[in-house]
Design an enzyme around this catalytic site. Structure first.
Site, PDB file in Angstrom:
ATOM      1  N   LYS A 265       0.856  -1.204   0.000  1.00 22.74           N
ATOM      2  CA  LYS A 265       0.000   0.000   0.000  1.00 22.74           C
ATOM      3  C   LYS A 265       0.886   1.247   0.000  1.00 22.74           C
ATOM      4  O   LYS A 265       0.634   2.211  -0.711  1.00 22.74           O
ATOM      5  CB  LYS A 265      -0.924  -0.020   1.232  1.00 22.74           C
ATOM      6  CG  LYS A 265      -1.959   1.086   1.270  1.00 22.74           C
ATOM      7  CD  LYS A 265      -1.480   2.359   1.900  1.00 22.74           C
ATOM      8  CE  LYS A 265      -2.572   3.413   1.954  1.00 22.74           C
ATOM      9  NZ  LYS A 265      -2.074   4.721   2.397  1.00 22.74           N
ATOM     10  N   ASP A 281      -4.808   5.034 -15.570  1.00 22.21           N
ATOM     11  CA  ASP A 281      -5.934   4.344 -14.929  1.00 22.21           C
ATOM     12  C   ASP A 281      -5.448   3.666 -13.636  1.00 22.21           C
ATOM     13  O   ASP A 281      -4.834   2.602 -13.685  1.00 22.21           O
ATOM     14  CB  ASP A 281      -6.467   3.313 -15.940  1.00 22.21           C
ATOM     15  CG  ASP A 281      -7.644   2.508 -15.426  1.00 22.21           C
ATOM     16  OD1 ASP A 281      -7.868   2.471 -14.204  1.00 22.21           O
ATOM     17  OD2 ASP A 281      -8.339   1.892 -16.246  1.00 22.21           O
ATOM     18  N   HIS A 378       4.271  11.813  10.427  1.00 29.31           N
ATOM     19  CA  HIS A 378       2.843  11.948  10.152  1.00 29.31           C
ATOM     20  C   HIS A 378       2.216  12.999  11.053  1.00 29.31           C
ATOM     21  O   HIS A 378       1.427  13.822  10.621  1.00 29.31           O
ATOM     22  CB  HIS A 378       2.133  10.614  10.434  1.00 29.31           C
ATOM     23  CG  HIS A 378       1.985   9.775   9.216  1.00 29.31           C
ATOM     24  ND1 HIS A 378       0.968   9.926   8.332  1.00 29.31           N
ATOM     25  CD2 HIS A 378       2.739   8.781   8.716  1.00 29.31           C
ATOM     26  CE1 HIS A 378       1.098   9.060   7.354  1.00 29.31           C
ATOM     27  NE2 HIS A 378       2.178   8.347   7.564  1.00 29.31           N
TER      28      HIS A 378
HETATM   29  C1  MEV Z   1       0.723   4.762   4.935  1.00 28.07           C
HETATM   30  O1  MEV Z   1      -0.067   5.349   3.956  1.00 28.07           O
HETATM   31  C2  MEV Z   1       1.708   3.818   4.321  1.00 28.07           C
HETATM   32  C3  MEV Z   1       2.547   2.998   5.306  1.00 28.07           C
HETATM   33  O2  MEV Z   1       1.709   2.313   6.226  1.00 28.07           O
HETATM   34  C4  MEV Z   1       3.337   2.024   4.472  1.00 28.07           C
HETATM   35  C5  MEV Z   1       4.095   0.989   5.274  1.00 28.07           C
HETATM   36  O3  MEV Z   1       3.689   0.653   6.403  1.00 28.07           O
HETATM   37  O4  MEV Z   1       5.103   0.490   4.735  1.00 28.07           O
HETATM   38  C6  MEV Z   1       3.445   3.884   6.114  1.00 28.07           C
END
Ligand code: MEV
Length: 423
Positions: A265, A281, A378
Site C-alpha cells: 500500500k 488508470d 505523520h
Molecule cells: C501509509 O499510507 C503507508 C505505510 O503504512 C506504508 C508501510 O507501512 O510500509 C506507512
C-alpha cells in the site's frame, strides 16, 4: 416517498443539482453553494471536465504536488504527484535527494506486452477445435486490419494468438489468449476493439462467445527500479544496523501477508499519485500490481532487499500498463502538464519513473518504520493540518509546533493549546 428517478441523465446540470438538493439534502441552499463553489470559472474548461463522465455536477479537488531531485538512469526529474495523504510527497522528495548523492535510481523495462482474451464455450472435440483455430488464425488477424493499421505504424499490434483449453477448470471453457504490443498507449480500447473483431470472425454455431476483454493482469509488462550503495554510505549512526533492520522489514513483507499488504500500500502511495497526475488508470494499475504480488500463490512484497559484499541493494519489480498518448493523457490539461514536466516520456520511460516513485516511497516508509517510527513525521503534518483548520496564523503555528516537539499530537490537545494561546 421513493427517490427512484427516471430520465435523470437527460436533466440539465442545474436540474440534477436541484433534484439532489431536494431529495437528499432537505433543499439546504449551502449544498448547492458548495457544489457550485467547485465549478471552474472558465466555462470551456468546465465543459471539458463535465464531459469526461456522466451526470457530472461538480469537480472534486485533489492536491497536485511535485517531488524534485529524482535522478533516474542519470537523468534529472521532478515528479508530479496527485494524492490526498500528507507526508507522501515530502517522503518522496526527501528520498529522491538522499539517493541523488548515491548514484540515483537505476531502472529498466523488462517487458511490455499486454494480454486480451476471448472467452468461449465449445462442447465438441478439442482436436477439431484446434484444427478450426489453425485454419482461422490468419483470418482473425485480417479481421483486425483496420484497427491495427495505425498501431502497426507505431511499432505495435497483435503479437500472438493462442488457443487455450481450460476445460479441466470449467466444463467446455476455452480461450483465445491474445498478446499485444501497444507502444505508448495504454491500449485498452485498441485491445478490446481487436478482440471484438476477432470474436466476430471466430464465432460459429458450436462456438458460444461469452465475452471479449483485455486483462489487467500484465506480468509481461514489467519494470524494475533499483538503488544501491556501500553500506557505510547509507549514513546515520550505525549504517550496518540500519541496513540489517531495513532488509528484515522487507523480508517480513515477503513472508507475512498482513504486513505485505500495508507494505505494498505504501508503494502504491507513490505510484498511484503519479498514475493520477499523468491521467492513467489507477484501478488497472492497482489490480495488476496486487495480482502480481500474489503470483506465487502467496501475497508478497513487491520490493526486495539484499546485503552482500558490503553493498546494500533495494529494488522493485512491478507490472505497469501505462499510456503517454491517448485517453485522458492528452485530454486533461493537468495530465498533459504532468507529462510535459516529465519531459514527454514514452510509456517505457514513464514505467521507470513510476516504479522509482514506488520504490522511493517504500524506502521512506521502511526507513521511518525501522528507526523513529511512522507517527513522528505523520503527526507533524497532522499538526499543521489541524492548525490550518483552526485558522492559526504563522506566529501561533510556530509557538504550537515548538510546544509539541517531543510531545504526542492529538486533535484535542492541539485545540486546547491553541485556545490557551488565544486567551
Ligand atoms: C501509509 O499510507 C503507508 C505505510 O503504512 C506504508 C508501510 O507501512 O510500509 C506507512
Amino acid at each position: 416517498m421513493s427517490k427512484i428517478v427516471s430520465g435523470f441523465s437527460k436533466l440539465s446540470k442545474e436540474e440534477k443539482i436541484h433534484w439532489l438538493a431536494t431529495n437528499y439534502f432537505n433543499s439546504q441552499p449551502e449544498i448547492i453553494e458548495t457544489i457550485k463553489q467547485y465549478w471552474n470559472v472558465d466555462e470551456k474548461l468546465q465543459q471539458l471536465h463535465d464531459d469526461f463522465i456522466e451526470n457530472t455536477i461538480s469537480n472534486f479537488y485533489m492536491p497536485y504536488g511535485v517531488a524534485p531531485n529524482f535522478i533516474i538512469n542519470g537523468k534529472e526529474y521532478v515528479i508530479p504527484m496527485v494524492v490526498e495523504e500528507s507526508s507522501v510527497v515530502a517522503a518522496a522528495s526527501l528520498v529522491a535527494k538522499f539517493w541523488s548523492s548515491r548514484g540515483g535510481f537505476k531502472a529498466e523495462v523488462l517487458s511490455t506486452t499486454k494480454i486480451g482474451q476471448i472467452h468461449f464455450m465449445f462442447q465438441g472435440n478439442t482436436s477439431e477445435l484446434q484444427e478450426y483455430f489453425m485454419s482461422k488464425k490468419e483470418d482473425l488477424i485480417n479481421a483486425t486490419a483496420d484497427i491495427t493499421k495505425n498501431m502497426e505504424k507505431r511499432g505495435g499490434g497483435i503479437l500472438d494468438i493462442q488457443l487455450v483449453d481450460k476445460t479441466d477448470k470449467l466444463s467446455d471453457y476455452y480461450q483465445l489468449h491474445v498478446t499485444f504490443e501497444t507502444v505508448d498507449s495504454m491500449g485498452a480500447n485498441f485491445i478490446n476493439s481487436c478482440l471484438e473483431a476477432m470474436a466476430k470472425e471466430f464465432r460459429k454455431e458450436d462456438i458460444e462467445i461469452v465475452m471479449s476483454i483485455l486483462s489487467n493482469y500484465v506480468p509481461e509488462c514489467l519494470v524494475r527500479a533499483e538503488v544501491s550503495c556501500k553500506i557505510e554510505e547509507l549514513g546515520g549512526e550505525n549504517p550496518h544496523k540500519f541496513a540489517e533492520k531495513f532488509c528484515q522489514a522487507v523480508q517480513i513483507a515477503e513472508i507475512e501477508p498482513y504486513r505485505a499488504v500495508t507494505h505494498n500500500k505504501g508503494i502504491m502511495n507513490g505510484i498511484d499519485a503519479v498514475v493520477l497526475a499523468t491521467g492513467n488508470d489507477f484501478r488497472a494499475i492497482e489490480a495488476g500490481a496486487h495480482a502480481y504480488a500474489s503470483k506465487s500463490g502467496h501475497y508478497k512484497s513487491l520490493t526486495h532487499c539484499d546485503i552482500s559484499n558490503g553493498i546494500f541493494r533495494f529494488w522493485i519489480e512491478i507490472p505497469l500498463a501505462l499510456g503517454t498518448v491517448g485517453g485522458l493523457t492528452s485530454l486533461h490539461p493537468m495530465a498533459k502538464l504532468s507529462l510535459d514536466m516529465l519531459q514527454k516520456p514514452s510509456a517505457r520511460e514513464l514505467m521507470m519513473i513510476m516504479a522509482t516513485a514506488g520504490l522511493a516511497q517504500n524506502f521512506a516508509a521502511l526507513r521511518a518504520l525501522t528507526t523513529k517510527g511512522i507517527q513522528h513525521g505523520h503527526m507533524k503534518m497532522h499538526l499543521m493540518n489541524i492548525l490550518n483548520q483552526l485558522g492559526a496564523n504563522d506566529t501561533d503555528k510556530q509557538k504550537i509546533v515548538d510546544y509539541f516537539e517531543g510531545k504526542t499530537v492529538s486533535h484535542s490537545a492541539v485545540v486546547e493549546k491553541y485556545k490557551e494561546i488565544k486567551k
